[in-house]
Structure formats: C-alpha cells, structure tokens
Design an enzyme around this catalytic site. Sequence first.
Site, short mmCIF file in Angstrom:
data_model
loop_
_atom_site.label_atom_id
_atom_site.label_comp_id
_atom_site.label_asym_id
_atom_site.label_seq_id
_atom_site.Cartn_x
_atom_site.Cartn_y
_atom_site.Cartn_z
N GLY A 111 0.79 -1.23 0.00
CA GLY A 111 0.00 0.00 0.00
C GLY A 111 0.82 1.28 0.00
N ASN A 474 8.38 3.72 -9.42
CA ASN A 474 8.10 3.55 -7.99
C ASN A 474 7.80 4.88 -7.29
OD1 ASN A 474 7.99 0.83 -7.61
ND2 ASN A 474 10.04 0.61 -6.74
N TYR A 475 8.09 6.00 -7.97
CA TYR A 475 7.70 7.31 -7.42
C TYR A 475 6.48 7.79 -8.21
CZ TYR A 475 12.52 7.67 -5.48
OH TYR A 475 13.71 7.48 -4.82
C1 FAD Z 1 7.98 5.92 2.70
C2 FAD Z 1 8.29 5.34 1.36
C3 FAD Z 1 9.60 5.01 1.05
C4 FAD Z 1 9.95 4.46 -0.18
N1 FAD Z 1 11.25 4.12 -0.44
C5 FAD Z 1 11.56 3.54 -1.61
C6 FAD Z 1 12.90 3.12 -1.89
O1 FAD Z 1 13.79 3.26 -1.08
N2 FAD Z 1 13.14 2.55 -3.10
C7 FAD Z 1 12.17 2.37 -4.03
O2 FAD Z 1 12.44 1.81 -5.10
N3 FAD Z 1 10.91 2.76 -3.79
C8 FAD Z 1 10.58 3.33 -2.62
N4 FAD Z 1 9.29 3.70 -2.37
C9 FAD Z 1 8.29 3.49 -3.42
C10 FAD Z 1 7.77 2.06 -3.41
O3 FAD Z 1 8.74 1.17 -3.91
C11 FAD Z 1 6.54 1.96 -4.30
O4 FAD Z 1 5.53 2.77 -3.78
C12 FAD Z 1 6.05 0.53 -4.42
O5 FAD Z 1 5.13 0.45 -5.48
C13 FAD Z 1 5.42 0.05 -3.13
O6 FAD Z 1 4.99 -1.26 -3.21
P1 FAD Z 1 3.80 -1.72 -2.23
O7 FAD Z 1 3.52 -3.15 -2.50
O8 FAD Z 1 4.11 -1.30 -0.85
O9 FAD Z 1 2.63 -0.77 -2.72
P2 FAD Z 1 1.17 -1.02 -3.29
O10 FAD Z 1 0.53 0.32 -3.17
O11 FAD Z 1 0.52 -2.17 -2.65
O12 FAD Z 1 1.42 -1.38 -4.81
C14 FAD Z 1 2.05 -0.50 -5.71
C15 FAD Z 1 1.61 -0.80 -7.13
O13 FAD Z 1 1.91 -2.15 -7.50
C16 FAD Z 1 0.72 -2.91 -7.73
N5 FAD Z 1 0.89 -4.18 -7.04
C17 FAD Z 1 1.07 -4.35 -5.71
N6 FAD Z 1 1.24 -5.64 -5.43
C18 FAD Z 1 1.16 -6.32 -6.60
C19 FAD Z 1 1.25 -7.69 -6.93
N7 FAD Z 1 1.47 -8.61 -6.01
N8 FAD Z 1 1.09 -8.06 -8.22
C20 FAD Z 1 0.87 -7.11 -9.17
N9 FAD Z 1 0.79 -5.79 -8.91
C21 FAD Z 1 0.94 -5.39 -7.63
C22 FAD Z 1 -0.38 -2.08 -7.12
O14 FAD Z 1 -1.63 -2.33 -7.71
C23 FAD Z 1 0.09 -0.67 -7.32
O15 FAD Z 1 -0.16 -0.25 -8.63
C24 FAD Z 1 8.94 4.26 -1.15
C25 FAD Z 1 7.62 4.60 -0.85
C26 FAD Z 1 7.29 5.14 0.39
C27 FAD Z 1 5.87 5.50 0.68
#
Ligand code: FAD
Length: 534
Positions: A111, A474-475
């Site tokens: 998330g 990822n951003y």
């Molecule tokens: C505080 C913070 C720090 C961060 N630091 C970094 C960092 O150091 N390096 C970096 O690269 N990024 C960083 N990010 C960005 C982060 O990598 C992305 O937001 C990433 O998409 C998060 O993955 P999630 O599963 O937590 O997010 P989610 O919101 O669950 O998913 C992100 C996206 O991927 C899709 N998705 C999720 N799970 C799946 C799955 N299993 N199969 C297919 N699609 C899926 C979702 O639908 C959505 O579109 C950071 C973000 C935050 C908020």
Amino acid sequence: MNSSSSKLFILSTSFLLSISSITSNSVLDNFLQCLPIHSNTSNPITNSIYVPNNSSFQYLYELRANNLRIISSSTISKPLAILTARHASHVQAAVICAKIHSIQLRIRSGGHDYEGLSYRSDIPFVILDLFNLRSIKINITSETAWVQAGATTGELYYKIAEKSKVHGFPSGVCTTLGIGGHFTGGGYGNMIPKYGLSIDNVIDACLIDVNGTIHNRKSMGEDVFWAIRGGGGTSFGVILSWKIKLVHVPRKVTVFKVQRTLDQGATDIAYSWQHIAPKLPKYLFIRLQPEPITIGNGNKTIRVSFIGQFLGRSRKLMNLMNEEFPELRLQQNDCIEMSWVESTLFWAGFTNGTSIDVLLNRVVENKVFFKTKSDYYKNVIPKQGLVMLWEMLMDIGNIFVQLNPHGGRMDEISETETAVHQRGGYLFKVQYTVYWSESDGGIGAAKRYVEMSRRLYGAMAQYASSDPREAFLNYRDLDIGCNESNDTDFGVAEVYGTKYFNNNFMRLARVKAMVDPENFFKNEQSIPPLPSSH
Ligand SMILES: Cc1cc2nc3c(=O)[nH]c(=O)nc-3n(C[C@H](O)[C@H](O)[C@H](O)COP(=O)(O)OP(=O)(O)OC[C@H]3O[C@@H](n4cnc5c(N)ncnc54)[C@H](O)[C@@H]3O)c2cc1C
Ligand SMILES: *[C@@H]1O[C@H](CO)[C@@H](O)[C@H](O)[C@H]1NC(C)=O
Ligand SMILES: *[C@@H]1O[C@H](CO)[C@@H](O)[C@H](O)[C@H]1NC(C)=O
Ligand SMILES: *[C@@H]1O[C@H](CO)[C@@H](O)[C@H](O)[C@H]1NC(C)=O
Ligand SMILES: *[C@@H]1O[C@H](CO)[C@@H](O)[C@H](O)[C@H]1NC(C)=O
Ligand SMILES: *[C@@H]1O[C@H](CO)[C@@H](O)[C@H](O)[C@H]1NC(C)=O
Ligand SMILES: *[C@@H]1O[C@H](CO)[C@@H](O)[C@H](O)[C@H]1NC(C)=O
Ligand SMILES: *[C@@H]1O[C@H](CO)[C@@H](O)[C@H](O)[C@H]1NC(C)=O
Ligand SMILES: *[C@@H]1O[C@H](CO)[C@@H](O)[C@H](O)[C@H]1NC(C)=O
Ligand SMILES: *[C@@H]1O[C@H](CO)[C@@H](O)[C@H](O)[C@H]1NC(C)=O
C-alpha cells in the site's frame, strides 16, 4: 427546459441512480457468490471477504493506505469490498470472478503507492489485498529465497539476518514496502552501486494470469518475466511471489550522515557531489538530501544531508573518502560500524540501539499527506540551479528532496535487460516530496501543496532529463502527461509510458497484448495492449 420536463429529468435521474445502485449491489453480490465456487474448499474464502458493513472494513482499508492525501479526499471513492487473500486459490478466484462480473481489481501488497493506485479507483472496484501472503523461505545453501508479495522489505531483511550475517538483499530503504509492488517498479536502495536494483537479483516469479492460471518463469515465458521486472505488476497479472538471489555483505558495514548548511558550504559540496557520487567505487553509496530548516534567529537556511553506506570498515572508508571526496571532510567519528541488518534500521531513521525487531512492524505508524514528483538527471545542476532550488525549498517549507546516485552496477546493465530503461548514462534520480499535516479534510492544503510541487517541478525542467523528461515508476505521479499533447497512437498512455519506460514502452505494450488483450489488469497508468494495427 420547461418545468414538466425538468421534473421528468429529476425523476429519471433518481430512477437511474437507484437502478445503478441496485445494479452495482447485484454485481457485487454476484461477484461475492462466485468466489467460493472458484476457490479451494479446504481454504474457505468467505473468511477473507470484507464488505463496508463489516466492522473491520474501514480499519483494513486504512491500515495499508499510506498517503493521507488519498484517503482523506472526499472525491475518491472506497472499494466495494476488500478481499484479504490467504491462499493462492483466493487470488485465482478473485481474478476469475472479477473478469466474469466486470469488476475492477486493485492489487495491494504494502500500500505504498504514492498515488494510492492500489486502493483507489474512479470506477467501482474491489481491493485484492495480499498482505497475508507473506511467507519468506530462505535457502542459504543455494543463496536464494522465495518471498511472497505481501511480505515487507523489513521482514525480508530480518529473515535473511536470522539465517546469515553475511547475506543481504538490495531493495528499498523504507522497511514497510510490500515486496509485491516494490519489485515490479524496479526496487532501489543503497546497495545499487554494487548490486543494481532488486529486479536485477530476481531469478523467478510466481504469477497469476488473466485466466487465473498460476505460472512460474518458465511457463509465463521470458517476455512476461521481462515485463514484470520494472514494468509494473498491475498490467500483467498478480504476482504471488518472487524468487531472489541473496547477495553478499560483509560482517560490518559503515554508515554516516553528515550535514552541512549553506553557511558551511553546502552549495559547493552538493555541486561536487553530483560529479563524484555516480563514479564512486561500487562499495560506497552516498545519498544527498537537502531540506529547509529554521535556524536560531528565525531565519531559514538549507541543510544538506550526505547519507552514506560503505560495504566495509570505517578505516578503509576514511582513506577512500580522503581520496574521492575530500570536500565533505568526513571524520572518523562520523562513521558508525554495524551489521548490515542494523544498517537497514539506520537508513529507515530509527535511532541507534533500536532492536531489529522493529523490522517486523508491518505498517507505517506516522502517516502524512504528501505529493511526490521525480526526475532523472543526465547532467549536473549548475550552482545557480542549486541556489534556485534552495530558494524554492525555503519558500515551500514542508519539503525534502532526495538525490540518489546511479553509476556502478547500473552502468553494466543494458537498458533492455529488464523493463527499467534508466541504467547507464544517468547521474542520479530525484524525488521531490512535499508533505503536510493540515487535516482540513486535506482538500485546501492538498491543493496548495500540490500546486507548489508542480511549480518546483516546472522550475527544474531546465536541468532534468528531457525529451522525454523521465520519471521513476516507484515514485508514481499521476500528473505525468496530464497537460501534454497526447495526440499519439496510445494517447496519454504513450506520454506517461515513455516517461517511465522510454524505449521499453512499446515492448511492454506488445507483451500486454499477448497476455491481456482485453485489458483486464489496468489502472490510471497501466500499459495498454498494442493495437493490432501495429
Ligand atoms: C515511505 C516510502 C519510502 C519508499 N522508499 C523507496 C525506496 O527506497 N526505493 C524504491 O524503489 N521505492 C521506494 N518507495 C516506493 C515504493 O517502492 C513503491 O511505492 C512501491 O510500489 C510500493 O509497493 P507496495 O507493495 O508497498 O505498494 P502497493 O501500493 O501495494 O502497490 C504498488 C503498485 O503495485 C501494484 N501491485 C502491488 N502488489 C502487486 C502484486 N502482487 N502483483 C501485481 N501488482 C501489484 C499495485 O496495484 C500498485 O499499482 C517508497 C515509498 C514510500 C511511501
Ligand atoms: C487445496 O488446498 C490444499 C491445502 O492447501 C491442497 O493440498 C490442495 O491441493 C488444494 N486443492 C486445489 C484444487 O488446489
Ligand atoms: C467481517 O468479515 C469477516 C471476514 O469475512 C468475518 O469473519 C466477520 O464475521 C465479519 N464481521 C461482521 C460484523 O460482519
Ligand atoms: C452486510 O453485507 C453483506 C453482503 O452484502 C450481507 O450479506 C449482510 O447481511 C450485511 N450485514 C449486515 C449486518 O447488514
Ligand atoms: C537448498 O538448496 C540446495 C542447493 O541447491 C538444495 O540441495 C536443497 O535441497 C535446498 N533446500 C531446500 C529446503 O529446498
Ligand atoms: C537573519 O535575517 C535578518 C533579517 O533578514 C538579517 O539581517 C540577518 O543578517 C540574518 N542573519 C543571518 C545569520 O543570516
Ligand atoms: C550506537 O550504539 C552502540 C551500542 O548500542 C554504541 O556502542 C555506539 O557507540 C552507538 N553509536 C553512536 C554513534 O551513538
Ligand atoms: C495543468 O494545467 C492547469 C491549468 O494551467 C494547472 O492548473 C495544473 O496545475 C496543470 N497540471 C499539471 C499536472 O501540471
Ligand atoms: C488529451 O489531450 C486533450 C487536449 O489537451 C485533453 O482534452 C484530453 O483530456 C487528453 N486526453 C487524456 C486521455 O488525457
Ligand atoms: C486465457 O484463455 C483464453 C481462452 O482459452 C486463451 O485464448 C488465452 O490465451 C489465455 N490467456 C493466457 C494469458 O494464457
């Protein structure tokens, strides 16, 4: 409109409204009734279904919704249901039933999506939440691990350290990222110079396709395996797990955080950093993070943090820094030696001495409202550009900017190896994050701060990569391509697609057409299937 027709209009509108709410309820009911039919009876799916009248619904929705800007917005609608999958067959059922009943799925792992695309949609939708699918199976003999999508980066680091003090994995700095979403966007962290991105160390994956079929790398084929490594998961299927290759880390690493204000020469050092950081030896990573601060007399200044990690002992680091980056004047007592797993705590901002057990905390505790934009830079920002940036930061106030260097391993990987195009030739990528905590429903403040972030982004255009002005998936940034000409074959998708993926966009669209021609897996910035005319 005369009065009788306007009455008719009102009547027919309310009639239509009630029809549409009946329809959407029955669509939902049909969807929910479909689920048990398509899932494994020894793992009942009914215990995983949360509808809005369930007392845990709101809690579950918010627990893994990390941007308050999104969840506080009155214009963003909530899901019809949340499905917390506990078994692969629950995911299969969700895909099959959502397709049959034309329900949009939003897949959520951790998330952290900056725009909340895993928990919002403009059309009625269901959240497929993978947070409970979180097993991590490590095999130290083969130096590999299978990690399920709902596991967090922190859990992964913890579990590796439990098994070995000389292994680690290169992924994000935040310890609550979901492996599912994080890797699909590349996955970037402080071991990038030595080991590249997370996806450069992924060797297999388990994916559920549009028909609900489970695949491994071999059965999904190299094109799909290529696409999910950096092309975003959303467009191609649901990733259940990744198989990763662990990397070697020394027993002790050295970290430091050195801060310089403008009075202490921050501008000159930051200017030098741009030349030096992308060319440092692979064992050394230095992030640059400027932010506005208020000093004693109430005046503002900029404080630039240089946050570093060296895969080795501090004495060696001191020698290296004296050679490579003397301007920073790093001192021996700035250096802290620790195990690699402890360094993940340092980077995540925990104070020295915190137990590594915090890595097992799976959710973000202090959420804020934020808006992030990103850039890649191929050329250094001249000093007057830095000065302009500093002024804008002091003007905005609630902002930090992070410059993360490329170089090292990134220069050795071709831009077509995975869907991540931005490899060699880039000095660093940048995120500009404006944050706030005013909770006037978030709306007024959000509007103001988002506008500020756009103004800053506009001002930096002259220095950032151009044609296309690239961005890091990822951003995520929904502004991208909004006000630009979209008179292309793919419309606006080609605008954001080219910014995120550059020349890899077309191949992604071709892979999409192969495995999901009907565009079932989609969101505001997904990959469209290549039109058959191509
Ligand atoms: C505080 C913070 C720090 C961060 N630091 C970094 C960092 O150091 N390096 C970096 O690269 N990024 C960083 N990010 C960005 C982060 O990598 C992305 O937001 C990433 O998409 C998060 O993955 P999630 O599963 O937590 O997010 P989610 O919101 O669950 O998913 C992100 C996206 O991927 C899709 N998705 C999720 N799970 C799946 C799955 N299993 N199969 C297919 N699609 C899926 C979702 O639908 C959505 O579109 C950071 C973000 C935050 C908020
Ligand atoms: C159902 O789940 C059980 C236990 O997880 C497993 O042994 C069985 O093979 C599954 N059946 C199907 C049809 O997937
Ligand atoms: C909420 O949903 C869960 C999971 O389906 C279920 O176990 C629980 O009984 C529900 N609670 C209420 C109050 O409906
Ligand atoms: C909640 O919604 C579900 C599904 O729509 C329904 O079956 C159930 O009866 C509702 N429960 C209450 C208490 O309204
Ligand atoms: C771990 O990997 C080794 C080497 O590939 C293999 O022989 C062994 O069976 C694996 N262990 C498990 C539990 O899978
Ligand atoms: C602080 O601001 C005041 C008023 O603008 C100015 O006169 C003073 O020189 C500033 N002090 C520093 C240390 O910059
Ligand atoms: C960090 O903590 C350890 C012990 O927990 C201590 O030995 C060390 O000096 C501390 N380092 C710093 C920089 O505070
Ligand atoms: C698009 O243009 C409008 C009108 O000029 C402006 O208010 C808005 O901020 C712009 N959007 C983006 C994403 O730049
Ligand atoms: C494409 O651009 C036009 C004109 O700028 C705009 O009206 C339209 O909304 C854009 N389409 C999309 C899908 O953004
Ligand atoms: C899904 O099933 C349809 C119909 O059987 C088939 O044509 C299509 O190729 C399948 N898709 C995938 C990705 O296997």
